[in-house]
Every structure is written in C-alpha cells, then in structure tokens.
Design an enzyme around this catalytic site. Structure first.
Site, PDB file in Angstrom:
ATOM      1  N   HIS A  76       0.821  -1.208   0.000  1.00 54.11           N
ATOM      2  CA  HIS A  76       0.000   0.000   0.000  1.00 54.11           C
ATOM      3  C   HIS A  76       0.856   1.259   0.000  1.00 54.11           C
ATOM      4  O   HIS A  76       0.603   2.205  -0.748  1.00 54.11           O
ATOM      5  CB  HIS A  76      -0.903   0.003   1.235  1.00 54.11           C
TER       6      HIS A  76
ATOM      7  N   TYR B 160      -9.614   4.434   2.787  1.00 51.68           N
ATOM      8  CA  TYR B 160     -10.223   3.324   3.529  1.00 51.68           C
ATOM      9  C   TYR B 160     -11.739   3.466   3.707  1.00 51.68           C
ATOM     10  O   TYR B 160     -12.470   2.476   3.571  1.00 51.68           O
ATOM     11  CB  TYR B 160      -9.513   3.143   4.865  1.00 51.68           C
TER      12      TYR B 160
ATOM     13  N   GLU C 187       0.633   1.703   8.278  1.00 54.83           N
ATOM     14  CA  GLU C 187       1.105   2.459   7.112  1.00 54.83           C
ATOM     15  C   GLU C 187       1.581   3.850   7.487  1.00 54.83           C
ATOM     16  O   GLU C 187       2.544   4.366   6.899  1.00 54.83           O
ATOM     17  CB  GLU C 187      -0.002   2.508   6.062  1.00 54.83           C
TER      18      GLU C 187
ATOM     19  N   SER D 129      11.654  -5.353  -8.050  1.00 54.88           N
ATOM     20  CA  SER D 129      12.709  -5.549  -7.055  1.00 54.88           C
ATOM     21  C   SER D 129      13.935  -4.723  -7.411  1.00 54.88           C
ATOM     22  O   SER D 129      14.272  -4.557  -8.592  1.00 54.88           O
ATOM     23  CB  SER D 129      13.104  -7.030  -6.997  1.00 54.88           C
TER      24      SER D 129
ATOM     25  N   VAL E 214      12.663 -14.205 -13.868  1.00 48.62           N
ATOM     26  CA  VAL E 214      12.937 -12.861 -13.354  1.00 48.62           C
ATOM     27  C   VAL E 214      12.933 -12.834 -11.832  1.00 48.62           C
ATOM     28  O   VAL E 214      13.284 -11.817 -11.227  1.00 48.62           O
ATOM     29  CB  VAL E 214      11.924 -11.851 -13.940  1.00 48.62           C
TER      30      VAL E 214
ATOM     31  N   GLY F  72       2.167 -10.864  -6.219  1.00 51.52           N
ATOM     32  CA  GLY F  72       0.905 -10.778  -6.916  1.00 51.52           C
ATOM     33  C   GLY F  72       0.231  -9.462  -6.639  1.00 51.52           C
ATOM     34  O   GLY F  72       0.867  -8.454  -6.346  1.00 51.52           O
ATOM     35  N   PRO F  73      -1.121  -9.441  -6.680  1.00 55.25           N
ATOM     36  CA  PRO F  73      -1.863  -8.198  -6.458  1.00 55.25           C
ATOM     37  C   PRO F  73      -1.596  -7.608  -5.084  1.00 55.25           C
ATOM     38  O   PRO F  73      -1.467  -8.330  -4.102  1.00 55.25           O
ATOM     39  CB  PRO F  73      -3.324  -8.646  -6.592  1.00 55.25           C
TER      40      PRO F  73
END
Length: 390
Positions: free
Chosen positions: A85, A95, A137, A209, A275, A385-386
């Site tokens: 996030h 949120y 966060e 990365s 990768v 992933g997502p």
C-alpha cells in the site's frame, strides 16, 4: 475492541464468504471504480482483468472473518500488504471509500441474507481492521519520509542507463531527478514505478525488485519483457520499447519485507527462476561484499542460456567469496529443473533459504524444501501478486 456479538456474527459469515467471496469482491471493485474512477490510478488494471485482485481480496476478507477473535494472527499479512500500500501511495482517506463499497457489495450479492445485524457487524469489524492498516502504514510513511534522502509517494527519477541483461530482461539505472542521493534499503526490497502511457486514461503502477546492493546515488531495477498479448505486460513493453536513457520515471521509496539479514553468518541459500532472480541479486551481492565467508548457495533456473540473466555477475561475486556454490539449470537441457534431488544436494538445511520465481515454481520448491525438513522460520518467500486492499 469488537463486541462478542460482532465477533460471533462475523465468524458465522465465514462459510458464506468462502462460497461467495469472489462474487462480492467483483461487485465491490466494479461499483467502487464506477463511483471513484480516480482509484484506477492506483490499482493494477491487468490484475483486475484477470480476476486476481478480486480473488486476493476475497481470501483476505475470509481470513479476517476466520481470525476475528485473534486478529494478531493475520498481522504478518497486514504488514506485507501495508508495504505494498505504501509503495502504491494508498492513503488513509481511501479506507472509508473501500469500506462503503465493500459493505454495499455484500448486501448486493447476498440480498436478504445480509441482515442489518450482519452489515453492522462487518462495518464494525472493517473499521477495526482499517485502523490497523492505517496505523501500520502511517509508521511506514513516517519512516520513509524521515530517513536520510527519503520521501513519500512518488518522485521523478532519470533513467541514467539502460542495459540489456538477457533475451527478455533489461536493467534500468535510476538517479533522482533533483540530483540528490537515494535512501539506503534492505537487500530484497522493491520500488514502485508509475508511468503515464500515451492514450491511456489512468496512470499505471508496477513494483520491481531492486536488483543490486544499495548504492548511494542510484536504484537499479531489471524488468522482464512480458508477452505482447499479456495484459500485465503493458508497462514492461512501454519501459522496454519507449523509455530511453535520459527519460523520467516516477518512483516510490523502497518497501517490502522479503529481505536478507546481512548480519547473519549461518548458511544461506538463494533459489530462483526467471525474473525471480532480481531480489536475489541484491541479496547475493550484499553477502559477497559484507560477509564473503558466509556459506552460500545460489541456484537459478531459466528456459535457456539466452534468457538466463546475470550469470556473469553472479560468478564474479562468487569469486570474492570463500564458500559459495552455484548451479544454473536450463529447461531446454537434460536435468534442467530445480527439483527435490538438486535441493537436497545443494541446500544446507541448517540455514535460511530464500525462494522467488513464478508461482508454480515457488509452490514446488517450497513443498520440496519442507519435505526435506526445512522449518517454516528458515524459509523466506513472497508471492509477487496483487497488492490487496482492505
């Protein structure tokens, strides 16, 4: 704290979420984006098209329902998601929007089965979970801003160099556009790159990365060119085909917890494919520079030698080390897989093991390592992933 009634109701809905979770999250994303299209500047459009984001969110909501009595059980997942996030620029004001449309989606999909008590219980539970994310966060944003040479959200970087590493991987060396230095980062972390592709109505963000050990004045990412017909490849094609040396990209601060502990001296093994080698480059280079006597194994799989990136660099780092073992395998050659026998031959099961690559590869390697006796606390991996949204 959640009331006992709320916890009981949320737990009782877990089976329903298991059955209807993806339908609920699909309706959620559809309605939220219709009302707030500006959020498409944050979300990965390809993951939406493939249904991966919907499934990931459904799994997360289900996990929250199952563990509602002991939410600390999902804290590791919260931290991992929070890193993503922060890398994407998710803000606290997002949120309430997510909460509103998630509750509406539950009601739309379940209909009369979603009673007022159920909706109210989930509203209360979502508020507690959202506050946990916002708090975690906020700490990450504060740390990113206050560290030396740090910043929040996105900052312009210049593509100083563009280097072809293999038949489908190109490295981009990125320097701050204002001439400043870059913050230090942990080996294995990633950055987000935000691009505005001509003809597209929304910006697109991808996470890559950092593929070299920390340097004071630059980042390096190494991007695989995805297939032309892959919807997830739009940004990679743009970077490969359009972006030139001297162009500007928007970059977020380093994030992520799939990281090496450089202070350890116990054996360490890096196992990657494709990768997935990119975070391993930063880790392996760091070991070579800071602890060259550490017993280290580097196993990497690629389809063929043409697509196998960084072999010369890895061999160069290994020559600086006193106890490094390397093995590169190619699937177009006999015995060209990292299998259980190879893992047993090379990996020191008394140390830490880092795994990265395509999902089927990681699932197989992780299963084999556990079968060989590797304990969970020795195993480090992250499925790229997502970025889940809660």
């Amino acid at each position: 704290m959640l009331s006992q009634q709320t916890r009981d109701i949320v737990k009782s809905t877990a089976p329903v979420l298991a059955e209807h979770g993806t339908a609920i999250t699909s309706v959620f994303y559809r309605n939220m984006f219709a009302a707030h299209p500006e959020l498409l500047n944050i979300f990965n459009h390809a993951n939406q098209a493939k249904g991966r984001q919907q499934t990931a969110l459904a799994n997360t909501v289900y996990a929250a329902a199952v563990h509602i009595d002991h939410l600390e059980a999902i804290l590791p997942a919260v931290v991992q998601i929070a890193h993503k996030h922060v890398s994407l620029g998710v803000k606290s004001e997002h949120y309430p929007i997510v909460g509103e449309y998630l509750l509406k989606a539950i009601k739309e999909v379940l209909g009369d089965a979603a009673t007022d008590d159920i909706i109210e219980a989930w509203k209360e539970a979502y508020g507690v979970i959202a506050e946990a994310f916002i708090g975690v966060e906020a700490g990450m944003y504060k740390k990113a801003q206050e560290q030396e040479h740090g910043w929040n959200f996105f900052k312009p970087f210049i593509v100083a160099r563009k280097v072809k590493e293999s038949g489908n991987i190109v490295s981009f060396y990125l320097k701050p556009g204002d001439g400043s230095r870059v913050p230090d980062y942990e080996p294995g972390q990633y950055i987000s790159v935000r691009v505005a592709i001509p003809g597209e109505p929304y910006t697109m963000i991808r996470q890559y990365s950092l593929s070299q050990a920390a340097k004071p004045d630059e980042f390096r990412i190494s991007v695989k060119r995805e297939a032309d017909n892959d919807p997830n490849g739009q940004v990679s094609l743009y970077l490969h085909d359009v972006i030139k040396e001297g162009d500007t990209l928007e970059v977020s601060p380093p994030a992520g917890e799939f990281v090496l502990d450089p202070a350890k001296t116990t054996p360490v093994s890096f196992v990657s494919a494709g990768v997935g080698i990119t975070p391993m480059m930063s880790m392996f280079e760091t070991v070579a520079a800071l602890n060259p006597g550490r017993p280290t194994v580097f196993l990497h799989a690629a389809r063929n030698e043409k697509l196998g990136a960084f072999r010369n660099d890895i061999e160069s780092y290994a020559r600086q080390m006193s106890s490094a073992r390397l093995k590169f395998v190619y699937s177009d050659q006999p015995d060209g897989k990292i299998n259980k026998d190879l893992l047993e031959e090379y990996v020191d099961l008394s140390g830490d093991v880092y795994v990265c690559g395509p999902v089927p590869f990681m699932e197989t390697v992780i299963r084999d390592l556990k079968a060989l006796g590797l304990r969970d606390e020795q195993l480090h991996y992250e499925f790229f992933g997502p970025a889940l949204q809660l």
